[in-house]
Design a protein around this motif. Structure first.
Motif, PDB file in Angstrom:
ATOM      1  N   LEU A   1      94.160 -67.634-165.196  1.00 46.90           N
ATOM      2  CA  LEU A   1      93.050 -68.538-165.460  1.00 46.90           C
ATOM      3  C   LEU A   1      91.828 -67.785-165.969  1.00 46.90           C
TER       4      LEU A   1
ATOM      5  N   LEU B   1      96.881 -57.281-155.052  1.00 43.11           N
ATOM      6  CA  LEU B   1      95.766 -58.224-154.915  1.00 43.11           C
ATOM      7  C   LEU B   1      94.447 -57.560-155.281  1.00 43.11           C
TER       8      LEU B   1
ATOM      9  N   LEU C   1     100.466 -81.597-159.478  1.00 42.82           N
ATOM     10  CA  LEU C   1     100.928 -80.321-158.932  1.00 42.82           C
ATOM     11  C   LEU C   1     100.674 -80.268-157.432  1.00 42.82           C
TER      12      LEU C   1
ATOM     13  N   VAL D   1      97.467 -71.785-149.371  1.00 47.80           N
ATOM     14  CA  VAL D   1      97.283 -70.950-150.547  1.00 47.80           C
ATOM     15  C   VAL D   1      97.382 -71.770-151.822  1.00 47.80           C
ATOM     16  N   TYR D   2      98.451 -72.575-151.912  1.00 42.67           N
ATOM     17  CA  TYR D   2      98.648 -73.302-153.162  1.00 42.67           C
ATOM     18  C   TYR D   2      97.729 -74.493-153.274  1.00 42.67           C
TER      19      TYR D   2
ATOM     20  N   ILE E   1     107.029 -79.959-151.341  1.00 44.89           N
ATOM     21  CA  ILE E   1     107.723 -78.703-151.047  1.00 44.89           C
ATOM     22  C   ILE E   1     107.390 -78.241-149.636  1.00 44.89           C
TER      23      ILE E   1
ATOM     24  N   VAL F   1      98.048 -66.458-160.960  1.00 43.76           N
ATOM     25  CA  VAL F   1      97.263 -67.609-161.410  1.00 43.76           C
ATOM     26  C   VAL F   1      95.791 -67.232-161.550  1.00 43.76           C
TER      27      VAL F   1
ATOM     28  N   SER G   1     103.268 -82.373-155.706  1.00 44.96           N
ATOM     29  CA  SER G   1     104.551 -81.689-155.687  1.00 44.96           C
ATOM     30  C   SER G   1     104.575 -80.603-154.623  1.00 44.96           C
ATOM     31  N   LEU G   2     103.459 -79.878-154.486  1.00 43.04           N
ATOM     32  CA  LEU G   2     103.407 -78.807-153.485  1.00 43.04           C
ATOM     33  C   LEU G   2     103.449 -79.374-152.071  1.00 43.04           C
TER      34      LEU G   2
ATOM     35  N   VAL H   1      95.051 -72.553-155.229  1.00 45.81           N
ATOM     36  CA  VAL H   1      95.521 -72.547-156.616  1.00 45.81           C
ATOM     37  C   VAL H   1      95.209 -73.860-157.317  1.00 45.81           C
TER      38      VAL H   1
ATOM     39  N   LEU I   1      91.633 -74.172-157.930  1.00 47.03           N
ATOM     40  CA  LEU I   1      91.231 -73.300-159.039  1.00 47.03           C
ATOM     41  C   LEU I   1      91.564 -73.943-160.388  1.00 47.03           C
ATOM     42  N   PHE I   2      92.745 -74.580-160.444  1.00 48.58           N
ATOM     43  CA  PHE I   2      93.113 -75.267-161.687  1.00 48.58           C
ATOM     44  C   PHE I   2      92.111 -76.366-162.015  1.00 48.58           C
TER      45      PHE I   2
ATOM     46  N   LEU J   1     101.285 -71.970-144.950  1.00 46.31           N
ATOM     47  CA  LEU J   1     100.769 -71.039-145.957  1.00 46.31           C
ATOM     48  C   LEU J   1     100.795 -71.654-147.344  1.00 46.31           C
ATOM     49  N   LEU J   2     101.858 -72.416-147.628  1.00 47.72           N
ATOM     50  CA  LEU J   2     101.952 -73.044-148.950  1.00 47.72           C
ATOM     51  C   LEU J   2     100.798 -74.016-149.156  1.00 47.72           C
TER      52      LEU J   2
ATOM     53  N   LEU K   1     105.594 -71.770-140.655  1.00 47.99           N
ATOM     54  CA  LEU K   1     104.514 -70.888-141.114  1.00 47.99           C
ATOM     55  C   LEU K   1     104.404 -70.923-142.637  1.00 47.99           C
ATOM     56  N   LEU K   2     105.567 -70.922-143.304  1.00 45.21           N
ATOM     57  CA  LEU K   2     105.529 -70.938-144.768  1.00 45.21           C
ATOM     58  C   LEU K   2     104.970 -72.252-145.289  1.00 45.21           C
TER      59      LEU K   2
ATOM     60  N   LEU L   1     104.398 -65.587-152.793  1.00 44.48           N
ATOM     61  CA  LEU L   1     103.085 -66.237-152.683  1.00 44.48           C
ATOM     62  C   LEU L   1     101.980 -65.311-153.181  1.00 44.48           C
TER      63      LEU L   1
END
Lengths: 98, 180
Positions: free
Chosen positions: A75, B150, B33, B59-60, B40, A71, B36-37, B64, B67-68, B55-56, B51-52, A64
């Motif tokens: 970007l 990071l 996207l 975060v995603y 998942i 990303v 799809s996430l 993400v 942001l896209f 978090l997915l 927890l994952l 993650l």
């Protein structure tokens, strides 16, 4: 049941891979990369669950982190690229070709 | 019950992934996207990794995908004309397809993978304490490396996306309207 999860993981990875191969838009290519990372995560979590271990789950944390960093940088590069070349199509970005 | 949920979330994830690579519209691809996430994340819940899953989604889906969409909006690109794929791309696609088939055949060959009953295997993924214990003992160095990664990515993004002043003024117009 584990095989079902692995099949789904392979399928998602393949879809992402074909997206990277066949699409021309840099942003869609980045999305396909994210799909491949998520597919790998699904494999990790499935193996971890069916083996009764914790390590796959912990490893997903690091995937993650790397995905988020990737990303963000990708970007930012895309935005800088669009600023300079006015395009995000990979087949028009051939300045290194000759 | 679990099986039907697996098929539901699996179909969601696969359909979203197909939508990502088949859509001509980039905003629609980003939303696919997201779909799809979510699928998942549902699969993670089925695998007892709560927890994952959270978090997915955070975060995603939260960062993400947003942001896209934001970058697509910023760049204001038009979908280019689709071109025929080159020979190398076709060859690579065929190779990838063959590899996928081989991998699936190996996965589903009988006797290759043990098939433990799910109820017999203890589910550790739900325990937050175990995550914390692992992260701060066995995985302490990777945690620090990830933090450093990071930090590096943050500095790199700031440097990359800083507008070059003389370049932008002299040669090409900026994509951003001039600030007042």
């Amino acid at each position: 049941m584990l095989q079902h999860y692995l099949f789904l993981s392979a399928l998602l990875f393949a879809i992402g891979f074909f997206g990277v191969l066949l699409r021309r838009n840099v942003i869609v290519i980045l999305m396909s990369l994210e799909l491949m990372l998520v597919a790998a995560m699904l494999g990790f979590v499935a193996f971890s669950r069916f083996n009764g271990t914790m390590d796959g789950n912990v490893f997903v944390f690091f995937i993650l982190t790397v995905a988020a960093a990737e990303v963000a940088v990708g970007l930012a590069i895309t935005v800088a690229l669009f600023r300079h070349r006015r395009t995000v199509m990979v087949d028009e970005l051939n300045a290194l070709k000759n | 019950m679990t099986d039907s949920m697996f098929y539901l979330f699996g179909a969601l994830a696969t359909g979203g992934a197909l939508g990502v690579i088949l859509n001509r519209n980039t905003v629609a691809a980003a939303l696919c996207l997201l779909l799809s996430l979510l699928g998942i994340a549902g699969l993670f819940v089925l695998l007892d990794a709560y927890l994952l899953a959270v978090l997915l989604v955070l975060v995603y889906a939260g960062a993400v995908a947003a942001l896209f969409v934001f970058v697509v909006m910023l760049l204001d690109m038009q979908g280019g004309t689709p071109r025929p794929s080159g020979k190398i791309t076709l060859a690579a696609s065929l190779c990838a397809f063959a590899l996928l088939l081989a991998g699936l055949a190996l996965t589903f060959a009988p006797g290759h993978l043990p098939e433990p009953p799910v109820a017999a295997v203890p589910a550790f993924g739900a325990s937050l304490k175990l995550y914390a214990y692992r992260l701060f003992t066995a995985y302490l160095l990777p945690v620090q490396v990830a933090g450093f990664l990071l930090l590096t990515a943050m500095i790199g993004v700031i440097v990359i996306s800083k507008k070059p002043k003389d370049d932008a003024a002299s040669t090409e117009p900026s994509i951003l309207p001039p600030s007042t």
